[in-house]
Every structure is written in C-alpha cells, then in structure tokens.
Design a protein around this motif. Structure first.
Motif, PDB file in Angstrom:
ATOM      1  N   LEU A 173       0.836  -1.201   0.000  1.00 53.03           N
ATOM      2  CA  LEU A 173       0.000   0.000   0.000  1.00 53.03           C
ATOM      3  C   LEU A 173       0.871   1.251   0.000  1.00 53.03           C
ATOM      4  N   VAL A 174       1.939   1.202   0.758  1.00 54.69           N
ATOM      5  CA  VAL A 174       2.860   2.339   0.770  1.00 54.69           C
ATOM      6  C   VAL A 174       3.456   2.522  -0.624  1.00 54.69           C
ATOM      7  N   ALA A 175       3.869   1.417  -1.228  1.00 55.00           N
ATOM      8  CA  ALA A 175       4.442   1.475  -2.580  1.00 55.00           C
ATOM      9  C   ALA A 175       3.435   2.053  -3.565  1.00 55.00           C
ATOM     10  N   ASN A 176       2.182   1.759  -3.329  1.00 50.92           N
ATOM     11  CA  ASN A 176       1.122   2.268  -4.211  1.00 50.92           C
ATOM     12  C   ASN A 176       0.744   3.709  -3.884  1.00 50.92           C
ATOM     13  N   ARG A 177       1.373   4.252  -2.857  1.00 54.86           N
ATOM     14  CA  ARG A 177       1.150   5.644  -2.473  1.00 54.86           C
ATOM     15  C   ARG A 177      -0.317   5.951  -2.183  1.00 54.86           C
ATOM     16  N   VAL A 178      -0.935   5.072  -1.395  1.00 54.48           N
ATOM     17  CA  VAL A 178      -2.289   5.378  -0.939  1.00 54.48           C
ATOM     18  C   VAL A 178      -2.217   6.617  -0.052  1.00 54.48           C
ATOM     19  N   ASP A 179      -3.318   7.342   0.016  1.00 50.24           N
ATOM     20  CA  ASP A 179      -3.309   8.610   0.755  1.00 50.24           C
ATOM     21  C   ASP A 179      -3.383   8.407   2.266  1.00 50.24           C
ATOM     22  N   ALA A 180      -3.816   7.225   2.665  1.00 49.95           N
ATOM     23  CA  ALA A 180      -3.848   6.898   4.082  1.00 49.95           C
ATOM     24  C   ALA A 180      -4.082   5.396   4.217  1.00 49.95           C
ATOM     25  N   ILE A 181      -3.785   4.878   5.410  1.00 50.43           N
ATOM     26  CA  ILE A 181      -4.065   3.471   5.677  1.00 50.43           C
ATOM     27  C   ILE A 181      -4.942   3.384   6.919  1.00 50.43           C
ATOM     28  N   LYS A 236       9.758   1.761  -3.230  1.00 51.62           N
ATOM     29  CA  LYS A 236       9.516   1.974  -4.648  1.00 51.62           C
ATOM     30  C   LYS A 236       8.144   2.595  -4.898  1.00 51.62           C
ATOM     31  N   ASN A 237       8.078   3.543  -5.780  1.00 53.50           N
ATOM     32  CA  ASN A 237       6.794   4.140  -6.159  1.00 53.50           C
ATOM     33  C   ASN A 237       6.170   3.341  -7.299  1.00 53.50           C
ATOM     34  N   THR A 238       5.157   2.567  -6.937  1.00 51.48           N
ATOM     35  CA  THR A 238       4.551   1.677  -7.913  1.00 51.48           C
ATOM     36  C   THR A 238       3.770   2.428  -8.981  1.00 51.48           C
ATOM     37  N   LEU A 239       3.338   3.624  -8.634  1.00 48.51           N
ATOM     38  CA  LEU A 239       2.540   4.392  -9.589  1.00 48.51           C
ATOM     39  C   LEU A 239       3.324   4.625 -10.884  1.00 48.51           C
ATOM     40  N   SER A 240       4.564   5.031 -10.724  1.00 43.69           N
ATOM     41  CA  SER A 240       5.363   5.322 -11.914  1.00 43.69           C
ATOM     42  C   SER A 240       5.567   4.054 -12.734  1.00 43.69           C
ATOM     43  N   LEU A 241       5.709   2.940 -12.023  1.00 42.92           N
ATOM     44  CA  LEU A 241       5.873   1.671 -12.713  1.00 42.92           C
ATOM     45  C   LEU A 241       4.622   1.294 -13.488  1.00 42.92           C
ATOM     46  N   SER A 242       3.490   1.492 -12.838  1.00 37.98           N
ATOM     47  CA  SER A 242       2.223   1.173 -13.490  1.00 37.98           C
ATOM     48  C   SER A 242       2.091   1.979 -14.774  1.00 37.98           C
ATOM     49  N   LEU A 243       2.483   3.227 -14.674  1.00 35.40           N
ATOM     50  CA  LEU A 243       2.385   4.106 -15.830  1.00 35.40           C
ATOM     51  C   LEU A 243       3.270   3.601 -16.955  1.00 35.40           C
ATOM     52  N   LEU A 244       4.452   3.196 -16.577  1.00 31.25           N
ATOM     53  CA  LEU A 244       5.437   2.760 -17.561  1.00 31.25           C
ATOM     54  C   LEU A 244       5.054   1.415 -18.170  1.00 31.25           C
ATOM     55  N   ASN A 245       4.701   0.475 -17.326  1.00 33.80           N
ATOM     56  CA  ASN A 245       4.431  -0.892 -17.797  1.00 33.80           C
ATOM     57  C   ASN A 245       3.000  -1.105 -18.252  1.00 33.80           C
ATOM     58  N   LYS A 246       2.207  -0.113 -18.092  1.00 36.32           N
ATOM     59  CA  LYS A 246       0.801  -0.223 -18.482  1.00 36.32           C
ATOM     60  C   LYS A 246       0.112  -1.396 -17.806  1.00 36.32           C
ATOM     61  N   GLN A 247       0.484  -1.610 -16.554  1.00 41.92           N
ATOM     62  CA  GLN A 247      -0.321  -2.538 -15.744  1.00 41.92           C
ATOM     63  C   GLN A 247      -0.169  -2.136 -14.296  1.00 41.92           C
ATOM     64  N   SER A 248      -1.301  -2.073 -13.617  1.00 46.48           N
ATOM     65  CA  SER A 248      -1.306  -1.521 -12.264  1.00 46.48           C
ATOM     66  C   SER A 248      -1.245  -2.602 -11.196  1.00 46.48           C
ATOM     67  N   LYS A 249      -1.286  -3.857 -11.592  1.00 45.10           N
ATOM     68  CA  LYS A 249      -1.288  -4.938 -10.600  1.00 45.10           C
ATOM     69  C   LYS A 249      -2.424  -4.734  -9.592  1.00 45.10           C
ATOM     70  N   THR A 250      -3.519  -4.253 -10.074  1.00 41.91           N
ATOM     71  CA  THR A 250      -4.685  -4.009  -9.240  1.00 41.91           C
ATOM     72  C   THR A 250      -5.930  -4.464  -9.991  1.00 41.91           C
ATOM     73  N   LEU A 251      -6.850  -5.048  -9.258  1.00 37.97           N
ATOM     74  CA  LEU A 251      -8.107  -5.485  -9.864  1.00 37.97           C
ATOM     75  C   LEU A 251      -9.252  -4.676  -9.296  1.00 37.97           C
ATOM     76  N   GLY A 252     -10.205  -4.332 -10.144  1.00 39.57           N
ATOM     77  CA  GLY A 252     -11.416  -3.697  -9.670  1.00 39.57           C
ATOM     78  C   GLY A 252     -12.457  -4.757  -9.362  1.00 39.57           C
ATOM     79  N   VAL A 253     -13.124  -4.608  -8.234  1.00 38.09           N
ATOM     80  CA  VAL A 253     -14.191  -5.548  -7.870  1.00 38.09           C
ATOM     81  C   VAL A 253     -15.431  -4.733  -7.548  1.00 38.09           C
TER      82      VAL A 253
END
Lengths: 373, 373
Positions: free
Chosen positions: A148-156, B84-101
């Motif tokens: 979650l930290v890596a994903n830069r969530v705004d809070a936990i 690591k900031n995953t956001l930048s990675l998601s942007l670069l790799n075009k996959q967020s490793k996140t699922l919407g439910v």
DNA sequence: AAAACGAATGCAAACGTTTGCATAATTTTT
DNA sequence: AAAAATTATGCAAACGTTTGCATTCGTTTT
C-alpha cells in the motif's frame, strides 16, 4: 509557430470548423474505442494537430482555450471514449485518491459493515478503497502494508491482526507512523499513544451487558471469552469482570471458557460451562451465542428462565435467534463512517490526532428477559 | 563524463568505499524516513552522486552494476526506508497490478466470502483489490466503473446491481467490453453472450432443494421469491418451478411470496403464506428462512413435521438455527477463487472466454428431515 | 503608424522508474 | 603497442498529464 500548426479554417477568428470535420472522419475510419491501447491526450492532439497541453486544457474547460475549440475537443473525446489516466495524475499530484484498508477478516457482518460505511462517505469524495484481508496473519499484514505504501495510498486504515498483538511486533506500524502517511486505527486499539483511532467502547458495552444480566437476577454469569491477546476480547472481559466486582459477585474461573469468534467454537466451550451451572452467559459476540443456544436447547434447559444469554455486535440475525438474542450494538457501519470522516478532516489540514469512541447500545430481547420480572 | 562524476575512492577498480562512508554520514545527519516527502531513486542518486539508472539497477540486483556498489546501495536504501513508487511503474508498464471488484453489497456472508477467496489467490500473485459497493445502484455502478478504468485496473470483476438489470441499461458494460479491459462477471449472469463468467448453478441448486422437499412428502411447497429482476431470484424460481412440473405438482401462485434478501422482509411474506397452508417452504436464501422460522415458531407450527424448510447459501449460522436449517451451499469462497484464477489465466494469454458454473451442494439438516422417514 | 494589449496556443519541465544504447575506463587478446 | 573485449556507468526517452511561461497572431489604443 503558434497558430501555424493549427489547420483550422479561418472563419472569423479561429473557428475550428475543419477540425470538427476531421474528427468525425477519423471516428468513422477508426473506431478508436476498440483499440487495445487506451487513447491518450497525445493521441487526440495528433488528430487535431495541436499540442497536448491544448487538449488537456480543453478537456478541463480552461477559459484560455477558445470556447468552440473546447466544445469540439470535448465532444470528440467523449465520442471516442477517452478516459483520463489517473495514474499519471497521481504521480504528478502526489496523491492517489485511494485509501488502504487492512482488515483481519472480511466474512463477518461487523467488518463488511465497516467497509460499507467507509464507502458511503468516501465514494462521493472521489476515493477508492484498496481492501486487504490479513486473515489475522502478521506476515500478510506487513506485506500488504508495504504494498500500500508502494502504491502511495493517501492513508491506511487498519484493524490490527491477532498475530501482531500476539507477537508484539509492530515495527511495520511504527515505521508507517514515522512517515507522513496518515494511519488510522479502526475497531482495534493500538496502544495508548496519541494516535488516530476510531473504536467502540467495548468495555462499556460488556459492562452494560453484564449489568443487565445481574439485574435480571443472574448470579452465576459465565463468559464466552474471545481469543486471548485480541484487544476486543480483553476489553469485553474487563467490562464483565469489573461489573461483577461492582455488584460484589465473585469472578469464577470455571465460568470462563475460551472460544474463537465462531458459533462452532462455542459448542464445546458451552458443554463444559454447563457442568458448572451458570444462570447467565455473556458471549464475546452473537455467533458464539448461537452456538451456545443450540447446546442449551438440546439439553432442554430453558432460555432465559434457567440461563439468560447476551451477545455482542447485534448482527441482523440476532433478533431471529430462538429465542431472540439480546445484544450490544457497536454500530459497525458508523465506525466506518467516522473513520472516513476522520481521514477527510486530516487531509483538510486537521493537525491534532483524534480518538473517537462510539457509544455501544444495549438491545434487550427474549434471550435475557426473564419472565419473573 | 562517465566515471568522472563518481567520487569513489580508487581502491582496485571502483570500489565505492567513500560512498559507503558518505551514506552513513548522511543517515546520521538527516533521518530521511522522517521526511514528509517519500524518498525517490533520484534522492539516493544525489547522495551517491551517480545517475538514477545506476540506483535503479542496483536495487533490482542488475548484474551490470558492481556487486559491492549494489550491496552498498541496497543497504542504504533499506536503512533509509526507501519504498519503490509503484505508480510510476504502473504508468510505464501499463499494468497496475490491481483489480477492480464491483459488488452490489458487502454486508452478507456470500459477498465477503467471495472477496476473501479472491484475495487468497491474488495476494501471492502481487495483486491488490479495489473494492466498490454499488448498493444495487446503477448510477454508482457506472461511476465506479469509470473510476476503475481511469485508474487503469488490470481487470474488473463485477456482480451486477439490481438496477442495472431492472433498467436494462448496460451501455457502461458494453463499453467496457469493447475495450481491451478484461471483464469477468461474478456470481450474477450478464446475458448469454460469450463472456467470462463465474457463477454457481442456482437453477440446479433450487431444483435439488425443491426435489428434496418433495421426497420428504411435501405437496404444497411455497417459495419465498427474491427481488424480481435479479437473475439469482429468477434462476432459483425457475429451478423450483421446473421441479414441481417434473413431479406433476401444480404451481400455485398463492404459495409464492416476494421478499428482499433480508430476514426482516420474510416476516410479513410468511404470515400471508401461512394462510394457504404450505407443508414446505423453499427460501431464496438462508436469512429469509430465519425470518420465516421465527413466524412459524410463534404460531406453534412444527418444523419440519408441519412445514419443512430449505434455504440457500449455507451461511455459517444455518446449522445453528432452530431447528438447524437445510440449505444449498454455493461455495461463495470458491467463486472468488475461480474468478481470480480465471483472471490470472487471461493475463497469461488465454484467449477464449470461459463460463465456469460451480456445482451447488445440498445439505440436509433437521429443518426438512421429516420424522416419518 | 507605432505601441500596447488580449486571445489562443505551444514549449518544456515535472512526477518516479526502467531500459536500450552510448560511453568511458580497464583488462585481455592479438 | 594496438586492437578487441569486458566492466561499470551515464544519457535520454518513455509512460500520461498538468501548468507556468513564452510565443504569435489580431485588435485596440495612443
């Protein structure tokens, strides 16, 4: 440069008539919303032969852009199915508009209600929830925290796992606190430091429940004690204990039985309890009481006349138990709502940490309403 | 350029001894993990006076970087609390490793179990879940859908809201399908197109339940029918209906009562049903049966002798009802697991769409076990 | 007619990370 | 000793969007 790039026809000023035709043409030839790569602002800029910044401003209705150009671009964008990429925005603005929620379990009324409460407040505010179930595991809690930290969530928002209490390993928590990352403890206490916490007063609820049983004439009140080490269990036991003391009733060790939070686990516990002839049982939650009631019924012991029962949580099925189960409501949904609101206050600059404790409400039903009264 | 920027002492080759000292020095002066802005690779690069790419490679254990430099940098990064900031990675790799439910509700055993099932599979695979509760609202479903798309989730798993069925407005669904975005329908059917769907065979489950009641000697079997328009309700009704037909029993309209999914809603419905003297009741879910049983008990009608009951879902409390409630288990947790696995298969290149239908299991308990047998 | 102004748009940097290619220094081979 | 190979690192672009500032017209004011 400047206008030179724009292939607009020069009506009066720079009315983008040509561009309009162009966009429709493009739409027919290549239905871009069927492409595998999502459309970006750059793509649109290419079609209109202008700079990405122009498109960005047009889509955000920036007054600097010609009103007609704006409309044309907006129309084209919706038609083509353009969807803003929030990831890039999150990166730029350093806020992801997402909250991390870490829960020990999910398959209980209490937890899922809290989540519903949070969503109710946060959806209108544009926030999304990343929900993580630790299954009471410390290792998973850590892993989720990092993610979650890596994903830069705004809070936990976290409800600590049992293992974290057991092992007393909260380095991951302390680490998160030492960052700027807002951390809100939901439902289960951390320790008495000056942190953000939203909980119900389990102690008071347990006290109320026990007091009620005493007032109904019970003198040998048993307790189905939740898992050791969990604050919820401890608080409720404490309330039970202190209430007995207040009414000068002895705390009898043989009337304490340990269970997990499931009805199943209460079966055996209740069987052993019955050997010591309690006239009342206070269960750590409602499920546990369902288990106890089944055992009691099968032994043909009368509820509430022989044994009165009180649960905790007031799950929707409590009033459909046989007999309907008295319980302490801890307003699960409201915990979620308060947590969400506390978060919103925090990002709006509220500095001081806050401890919110919700008043539990006692609900009397037949399982404890002795007919002699 | 090249090495010229590096202020390493020249041991043999380029052993970064100086850098090591430097980093410790920095650590003592400014405990960076207490800074409000998270530390970036660029920050670390600045400390070591080298390029960000070097840091990136070092942290990823790239063999091109000198082994000692690598270790030094890694050690420094962990000590300083770099994440690591995953956001930048998601942007670069075009996959967020996140699922919407997207779920219509959360505060029921069924839905929250599905989520737990999904997490069980997806956490080890490094995925996070964005969970959205629509509260059966079409507008919210739309809004969440857009938001998830904007967030570039790797797939959306959706259990459609009642309103989407009612209004028959599925443009947002069709729109999502027309994109490359993988869309998996969970628990509630879309329509018979060739899509990815994971459901339980509600029809078969209802058929089994009804058949069981018939075999127990029931001839006037009532049905507590779920909300109109919801596929789950329809499928279960259809199974009930077809089973009656198979055994040449009449479908009596006066023995059908409509309820929502709550125990509360079943109270009134059951009262009216009882006027028509059913000898069995098949409820659309377990909660509803809890409601019915309360009414029946209060009228001193015997279960199962006078009226036998069968529910659906097999919630944990079903066996603690009075009497224990027969039910159809639809393996909620497994729906979640299968959905997760279907998703993983899809991103690993599985092309064809798949319809997975889980076998329901019928569980007999006292509520329907007539003593005459 | 020159100057000032306003309107509409473009440029480029920024967010944090990765990666192919270029570059430099050192070592090995011819 | 020159050429080739190896090692270690830097450069710059890319992902998609926003935004302060610069630019370029056309129009109005002096």
């Amino acid at each position: 440069m400047g206008f030179s790039n724009l292939k607009f026809s020069q009506g009066k000023g720079n009315i983008p008539i040509l561009s309009l035709k162009y966009s429709i043409f493009e739409l027919i030839i290549t239905p871009a919303y069927k492409m595998s790569q999502p459309i970006s602002i750059k793509d649109i800029a290419r079609k209109f032969k202008c700079a990405p910044s122009t498109i960005s401003r047009a889509l955000n209705d920036h007054p600097a852009i010609n009103i007609e150009t704006r409309k044309t671009i907006q129309e084209y964008a919706t038609r083509i199915g353009y969807q803003k990429n929030t990831l890039s925005l999150s990166l730029l603005n350093k806020q992801s508009k997402t909250l991390g929620v870490i829960l020990p379990t999910m398959a209980h009324f209490h937890e899922s209600s809290m989540v519903e409460g949070m969503e109710k407040i946060l959806q209108p505010a544009g926030y999304l929830l990343n929900i993580c179930v630790t299954n009471e595991s410390h290792a998973l809690e850590r892993a989720y925290m990092d993610r979650l930290v890596a994903n830069r969530v705004d809070a936990i928002c976290i409800s600590l796992s049992q293992e974290t209490y057991d092992k007393k390993r909260h380095d991951h928590i302390d680490h998160a606190i030492s960052r700027a990352l807002p951390l809100i403890f939901m439902d289960r206490f951390y320790h008495a430091q000056n942190l953000d916490q939203v909980i119900t007063d389990d102690y008071q609820g347990a006290f109320l429940a026990t007091e009620h049983l005493i007032q109904m004439g019970c003198r040998r009140i048993a307790h189905l004690h939740g898992p050791k080490g969990i604050t919820v269990s401890q608080q409720r036991f404490q309330g039970y204990q202190d209430c007995l003391r207040k009414y000068e009733l002895p705390l009898l060790p043989e009337l304490i039985a340990y269970v997990s939070f499931s009805a199943e686990s209460a079966v055996e516990a209740t069987i052993t309890l019955l050997d010591h002839h309690p006239d009342g049982i206070f269960g750590v939650n409602d499920e546990v009481c369902f288990g106890a009631m089944k055992v009691i019924r099968e032994k043909n012991i009368r509820i509430p006349d022989d044994i009165a029962l009180v649960g905790f949580d007031d799950i929707p099925l409590a009033q459909f138990a046989y007999p309907p189960l008295s319980s302490v409501s801890r307003q699960s949904r409201k915990i979620g709502e308060e947590t969400a609101q506390l978060f919103l206050a925090k990002i709006n600059g509220q500095q001081e940490n806050k401890q919110i404790s919700l008043e539990p409400q006692f609900i009397v039903r037949e399982s404890s309403r002795k007919r002699i009264f």
